[in-house]
Design a protein around this motif. Structure first.
Motif, short mmCIF file in Angstrom:
data_model
loop_
_atom_site.label_atom_id
_atom_site.label_comp_id
_atom_site.label_asym_id
_atom_site.label_seq_id
_atom_site.Cartn_x
_atom_site.Cartn_y
_atom_site.Cartn_z
N ASN A 1 3.96 5.52 8.14
CA ASN A 1 3.02 4.48 7.74
C ASN A 1 1.77 5.18 7.20
N ALA B 1 8.17 -1.92 0.89
CA ALA B 1 7.25 -2.61 1.78
C ALA B 1 5.93 -2.92 1.10
N LYS C 1 12.17 2.36 8.81
CA LYS C 1 10.92 2.91 8.30
C LYS C 1 10.36 3.92 9.29
#
Length: 378
Positions: free
Chosen positions: A133, A111, A130
């Protein structure tokens, strides 16, 4: 008629032959695949591994790919698992199977280059999801025994990968000393919520879950991580409250902490001349409640390098006469049984001289390589 000396002709032929041999040698070397890690599922039905990728000039790059093989189907072929689009090059590694063998966790920077995140995929096939973060460096993912949490080592806002062998960040602007502490962080695989639980002023090196999933044992030291591995101590931390307690202040370097299945003791490797990532010494056990450590391999002429519990015994790898060995160790009696020995190197997801064990303690996966054998996944 031009006459060319015989010596000149011989030298030209020699040079042409040597060039051809060099080209052939390089072609052979470029064809060798370098495997970085293996991870067998707890039920022994699936195998994942990490394979190094090559740059356009055929040199080995820092990018890696993950492949998954269904061992339950004889005709199955490996398939690539990636968080990217399938054609881009990324750094993907950090394999960790869920306790029920249904999901594989891994780390990927697809990413955003240089920023790893935690991903999940199902063993039977699905697009990776995913989970995190975060901003910083992540490594060493491990599922809790109940499968409800995943622990990682996380260095928030880290400017580089962790480890003394990694290149340092170039100084810029006002030069000042700033520590980026690697901390134990728990991740909810469903929501992606991450919470660092170890002290903010302490650098965590290695860890392991307790069998009931309520605590974790870890090695750690205050201050700069690259400088203090040699004085790390052994701690336990409550996963819910974050309350820590000292288990052992060792007199030598300490590595590979492993909590016993009955929850009563912790095994580790202690050695005087170890380095981070290059462990050696004797195997010790210490009560999980704290107390004196006991050397259970005194006088052993090999050097244990990695450990894992299997029922009430330890499976360890050793350096022996320039080769490697896999041995079963009975902590109660100190008796050992060598299961395998070879003049070669072995590794798995836990690094050099390690193997990946299934839950039965009998099935394992490993990368084998030697001066005569190219790297292979077994």
């Amino acid at each position: 008629m031009l006459r060319v000396p015989a010596l000149t002709v011989s030298l030209c032929l020699f040079a042409a032959t040597a060039h051809a041999q060099i080209e052939k040698t390089l072609e052979t070397l470029y064809g060798v695949k370098n495997y970085r890690a293996t991870a067998i599922s707890p039920d022994g039905t699936h195998l994942a591994w990490v394979e190094a990728m090559r740059a356009k000039d055929n040199s080995e790059s820092r990018n890696t790919s993950i492949f998954l093989l269904d061992l339950s189907r004889a005709a199955a072929s490996p398939k690539r698992i990636t968080a990217g689009n399938g054609s881009q090059s990324c750094a993907e590694d950090g394999l960790a199977w869920s306790p029920d063998s249904s999901q594989l966790a891994f780390l990927s920077d697809c990413a955003k280059q240089g920023q790893r995140q935690l991903y999940l995929t199902f063993a039977k096939g699905s697009s990776p999801r995913k989970v995190t973060n975060l901003t910083g460096f992540l490594q060493d993912a491990r599922w809790a025994p109940d499968g409800r949490r995943i622990a990682v080592l996380f260095t928030e806002n880290a400017p580089r990968a962790a480890g003394p062998l990694e290149p340092t960040t170039a100084d810029s602007g006002v030069v000042e000393e700033k520590f980026f502490e690697q901390r134990l962080t728990l991740v909810d695989p469903g929501t992606g919520k991450a919470q660092s639980i170890s002290p903010a002023d302490t650098y965590v090196y290695e860890y392991d879950w307790s069998p009931d999933g309520r605590q974790l044992v870890y090695t750690a030291a205050k201050g700069a991580g690259d400088n203090n591995w040699w004085v790390a101590q052994l701690f336990a931390i409550d996963a819910a409250s974050g309350q820590t307690r000292l288990i052992l202040k060792p007199t030598t370097q300490i590595a590979v902490p492993r909590w016993s299945p009955d929850g009563q003791s912790i095994a580790f490797i202690g050695g005087l001349m170890s380095d981070e990532g290059s462990t050696g010494g004797d195997v010790y056990t210490v009560p999980a409640s704290g107390g004196n450590a006991r050397d259970i391999t005194p006088g052993r002429k090999t050097s244990p390098a990695w450990l894992s519990w299997s029922a009430n015994k330890l499976i360890m790898t050793e350096r022996e006469d320039g080769g490697s060995a896999i041995t079963v160790l009975d902590p109660a009696s100190g008796a050992t049984e060598t299961l395998w020995r070879g003049d070669e190197s072995i590794l798995s997801g836990d690094g050099d001289l390690s193997i990946s064990l299934a839950k039965d303690g009998k099935t394992a996966a490993v990368v084998r390589t030697s001066w005569q054998r190219a790297p292979e996944v077994w």
